[in-house]
Design an enzyme around this catalytic site. Structure first.
Site, mmCIF file in Angstrom:
data_model
loop_
_atom_site.group_PDB
_atom_site.id
_atom_site.type_symbol
_atom_site.label_atom_id
_atom_site.label_comp_id
_atom_site.label_asym_id
_atom_site.label_seq_id
_atom_site.Cartn_x
_atom_site.Cartn_y
_atom_site.Cartn_z
ATOM 1 N N LYS A 111 -15.813 8.701 -0.758
ATOM 2 C CA LYS A 111 -15.680 9.566 0.413
ATOM 3 C C LYS A 111 -14.237 10.035 0.654
ATOM 4 O O LYS A 111 -14.016 11.053 1.284
ATOM 5 C CB LYS A 111 -16.245 8.868 1.638
HETATM 6 C C1 LIG Z 1 -21.679 6.834 1.395
HETATM 7 C C2 LIG Z 1 -21.909 6.078 0.150
HETATM 8 C C3 LIG Z 1 -23.027 6.327 -0.667
HETATM 9 C C4 LIG Z 1 -24.087 7.329 -0.283
HETATM 10 O O1 LIG Z 1 -23.608 8.626 -0.221
HETATM 11 P P1 LIG Z 1 -24.461 9.806 0.443
HETATM 12 O O2 LIG Z 1 -23.580 10.979 0.436
HETATM 13 O O3 LIG Z 1 -24.768 9.332 1.820
HETATM 14 O O4 LIG Z 1 -25.663 9.973 -0.340
HETATM 15 C C5 LIG Z 1 -23.123 5.643 -1.855
HETATM 16 N N1 LIG Z 1 -22.208 4.724 -2.223
HETATM 17 C C6 LIG Z 1 -21.142 4.442 -1.455
HETATM 18 C C7 LIG Z 1 -20.180 3.409 -1.903
HETATM 19 C C8 LIG Z 1 -20.945 5.110 -0.253
HETATM 20 O O5 LIG Z 1 -19.880 4.840 0.503
#
Ligand SMILES: *Cc1c(COP(=O)(O)O)cnc(C)c1O
Length: 459
Positions: A111
């Site tokens: 993210k």
């Molecule tokens: C947020 C997250 C996900 C899922 O991502 P989405 O965009 O909600 O599908 C998967 N793995 C990790 C480590 C995350 O932080």
């Protein structure tokens, strides 16, 4: 480029509206009126660019009305200067798996790649327009940390993060609560992630509240996050495949955000065979792709908490797309979901979904055994979300090469990594201090009015 809402296509919006609002006021999600498309010749020109150069090119195609090329260059340069690897992401070949490591940013999850740019973009826009905003965000663990790292200490913004109390890992929590900045507020909500997300959506839908605090959002429903995530699909394809070679991506997903970025990349012309939706026990996306029946059930707590989600908000964008951008149909399905708790996708639309997607889920035991197997056979530690991506890719057989998105650093989930492998993954040296620093957060009950009041008192 103009944008529209998935629930009403008659009005158009600028990138700036889309960026600052997050969610359309009709409750819909913003999408481009037309997605740009690249020919093989265009791809040829992009193939040898560095990550940062490629990011500038792709991002500009979505927001050139708001930013000049030199502004975007500057934003990208600032945003990725603290990443621990040269090219922002790396590809780690282990056996026949290509692991796309996306966790080299400041809070150790994918993210950061979008959120760091978002922080700098806010600063740019708020400065130009003399605006102040308050960001309210729900987190299943990693979004909040990434958002706080991107927004802390910025002048014209405050950030309020709702996380589900006791339902995220200790390291995840500490990334958020040890940040000692006067514009950061952490709320531990007595509920699960879906409750946190529902509260944020209700606050957005409450026009008075929203405008009284000049509310803005950075959850994965924010279109800007999608754009910045599209970049690594292109980049990794260019690194491992021939230009016209169709490959697969296995993506551990919860809110359908990251994998939807892959879908946009495919629509833009990147040769992709299947996008594999890899889920944990919370397998609503697997059920809907296999049966066409979207019906959220109770969220279960798992070892991969960032995917403990039953309401995959970004799925609305796919629904809109496979219904040939028909906002009336999309609205009807979303109303069905609100009123009856479920909706059904018709045969023809489901076929379109199945053309691009495949889905499988992994149990808790399977997830841990993948972690242990990867350590035994290849000597690498992986986090439980990445394990879901790998395990699902192994379970199914697809034509062509597959890239698995490695979404978090193993040290963010050290307890389960330790349990599965006997090894305790270390945090990168410069981040170890979060383990000992004082935590700041407030606990609030699952009561929307209390949360609203808390925010109003602090803006
Ligand atoms: C947020 C997250 C996900 C899922 O991502 P989405 O965009 O909600 O599908 C998967 N793995 C990790 C480590 C995350 O932080």
């Amino acid at each position: 480029m103009q944008y529209i809402s998935t629930r009403n296509t008659t009005k158009t919006f600028s990138f700036k509206d889309v960026f600052l609002n997050g969610l359309a006021s009709d409750g819909g999600l913003y999408v481009p009126k037309q997605i740009p498309s690249y020919s093989i010749l265009d791809l040829e020109k992009l193939k040898n660019l560095s990550y940062r150069e490629l990011a500038v090119r792709i991002i500009l195609d979505f927001c050139a009305d708001e930013f000049s090329e030199s502004e975007i260059k500057d934003l990208i340069k600032k945003s990725y200067k603290n990443f621990r690897v040269q090219d922002v992401v790396t590809i780690n070949k282990t056996g026949n798996i290509n692991l796309l490591e996306l966790f080299h940013g400041p809070t150790l999850a994918f993210k950061d790649i979008a959120m760091q740019v978002i922080g700098n973009m806010y600063e740019n826009i708020l400065e130009k327009d003399k605006l102040k905003v308050n960001v309210v965000v729900a987190t299943s663990g990693d979004t909040g940390a990434a958002a706080i790292a991107a927004i802390k200490d910025r002048k014209n913004m405050k950030i309020f993060v709702l996380h589900p109390e006791n339902k995220i890992s200790e390291v995840q929590r500490k990334f958020m609560t040890t940040v000692n900045s006067s514009n950061v507020f952490n709320i531990a909500l007595g509920g699960n992630f879906d409750d946190c997300q529902k509260f944020v959506k209700s606050m957005f839908a409450d026009k008075n509240f929203r405008s009284s605090i000049n509310m803005s959002g950075v959850n994965s429903i924010n279109w800007a996050r999608i754009i910045f995530q599209i970049v690594y699909y292109f980049f990794s394809h260019f690194k491992i495949a021939k230009l016209n070679e169709k490959i697969n991506f296995s993506v551990p997903t919860g809110n359908f955000g990251d994998i939807y970025a892959g879908y946009v990349a495919k629509k833009m012309g990147l040769p992709i065979n299947k996008l594999v939706i890899a889920t944990n026990k919370n397998d609503i996306l697997k059920r809907v792709v296999n049966t066409g029946h979207y019906k959220p059930v109770k969220v279960e707590h798992t070892v991969s908490p960032s995917m403990d989600i039953q309401i995959a908000s970004n799925f609305e964008r796919l629904i809109f797309d496979v219904n040939s951008c028909n906002s009336k149909k999309t609205l009807k399905l979303m109303n069905d979901l609100n009123e009856r708790g479920e909706f059904k996708i018709e045969k023809e639309e489901l076929k379109k979904i199945k053309d691009s997607f495949f889905s499988e889920s992994l149990s808790e035991e399977e997830t841990k055994s993948i972690m242990s197997e990867m350590y035994k056979n290849h000597g690498i530690l992986i986090d439980p979300h990445t394990a879901v991506g790998i395990g699902v890719a192994k379970k199914i057989s697809l034509e062509g090469n597959t890239i698995v998105l490695a979404t978090a650093h193993p040290s963010k989930f050290s307890d389960v990594v330790m349990e599965a492998t006997g090894i305790k993954p270390e945090l990168p040296e410069n981040l170890k201090n979060i383990l000992v620093e004082k935590e700041n957060y407030d606990k609030l009950p699952k009561d929307l009015e209390k949360v609203k009041n808390y925010i109003i008192e602090r803006v």
